[in-house]
Design an enzyme around this catalytic site. Structure first.
Site, short mmCIF file in Angstrom:
data_model
loop_
_atom_site.label_atom_id
_atom_site.label_comp_id
_atom_site.label_asym_id
_atom_site.label_seq_id
_atom_site.Cartn_x
_atom_site.Cartn_y
_atom_site.Cartn_z
CB SER A 87 0.73 -1.96 4.68
OG SER A 87 1.55 -0.85 4.42
CE LYS A 136 -0.22 5.32 2.40
NZ LYS A 136 0.28 4.06 2.97
NE ARG A 180 1.32 5.03 -0.89
CZ ARG A 180 0.21 5.61 -1.37
NH1 ARG A 180 0.22 6.90 -1.65
NH2 ARG A 180 -0.89 4.91 -1.54
#
Length: 233
Positions: free
Chosen positions: A131, A160, A60
């Site tokens: 998600s 995040k 990511r």
């Protein structure tokens, strides 16, 4: 690149999707990593995490200071090679084209990313994670061909900045009670102390960022070993 390439063939029978039982095993300790969230060199962190028993790795590469262009692709290939050597699936976050280019084992997307049905059509039998934050999103992801659902954030997280509101543990049994049987992985603020209760609440595994990648490299292997121990109790 063939738009119908079947990603993930190293981890399932070519032309077929991965089974739910096998997927649950891969979700046990799921490391989500990018250069911007590592305290140490990402290659060293992933190598140590795999040695400690990490069961799947997601690349990511987002956030301030993250890699772009050829540097991003180079790191993806290097991380993928470590995962291949360890026999662990390597997943790309959001970027379907990068996943196709390097023949990664799958793709993980959020609700603000590409449509899950379109991603499934692009990656063939590769692993698809989505998600979700509520029942309607979970039901749609199941219908569109997800292999597992990422549920969270379970706890407050700083990894995040754009994370959704915290759900707490109750979302996990809630999804199970209404008939969502797809493998679930909890994410968001999960620490060693919290790992066991996430599994007890209904998750098949835990996804971790700062609890592993945020540590000095020489602590990573032990941290993953401890997480595996808590999950396997």
């Amino acid at each position: 690149m063939d738009r119908h390439i079947n990603l993930g063939s190293r981890f399932n029978v070519p032309g077929r999707r991965i089974s739910a039982d096998v997927m649950r095993e891969y979700l046990k300790v799921y490391l989500v990593i990018g250069s911007a969230n590592c305290q140490d060199d990402p290659l060293y962190v992933v190598r140590e995490a795999l040695a400690g028993g990490a069961t799947m790795v997601q690349y990511r590469e987002k956030g301030d200071g993250s890699l772009t262009g050829e540097a991003r692709i180079k790191l993806a290939l290097q991380l993928q090679e470590l995962c291949r050597e360890a026999g662990v699936p390597f997943i790309i976050n959001d970027d379907v084209e990068l996943a196709l280019r390097i023949q990664a084992d799958g793709v993980h997307i959020g609700q603000e990313d590409a449509d899950a049905g379109w991603v499934r059509s692009r990656i063939g039998g590769g692993i698809l994670g989505v998600s979700v934050h509520q029942l309607e999103e979970a039901e749609r992801a199941v219908q569109q061909g997800a292999d597992y659902l990422g549920i969270g954030p379970i706890y407050p997280t700083s990894s995040k900045p754009d994370a959704h509101a915290v759900h707490g543990l109750q979302i996990l049994p809630g999804l199970r009670q209404v008939g969502i049987h797809l493998p679930l992985v909890g994410i968001g603020g999960i620490t060693l102390e919290r790992a066991g209760e996430v599994i007890s609440a209904g998750a098949d595994g835990i996804a971790v960022i700062s609890a592993v990648a945020g540590l000095p490299g020489d602590q990573v292997r032990h941290a993953v070993q401890q997480l595996r121990s808590r999950i396997n109790r």
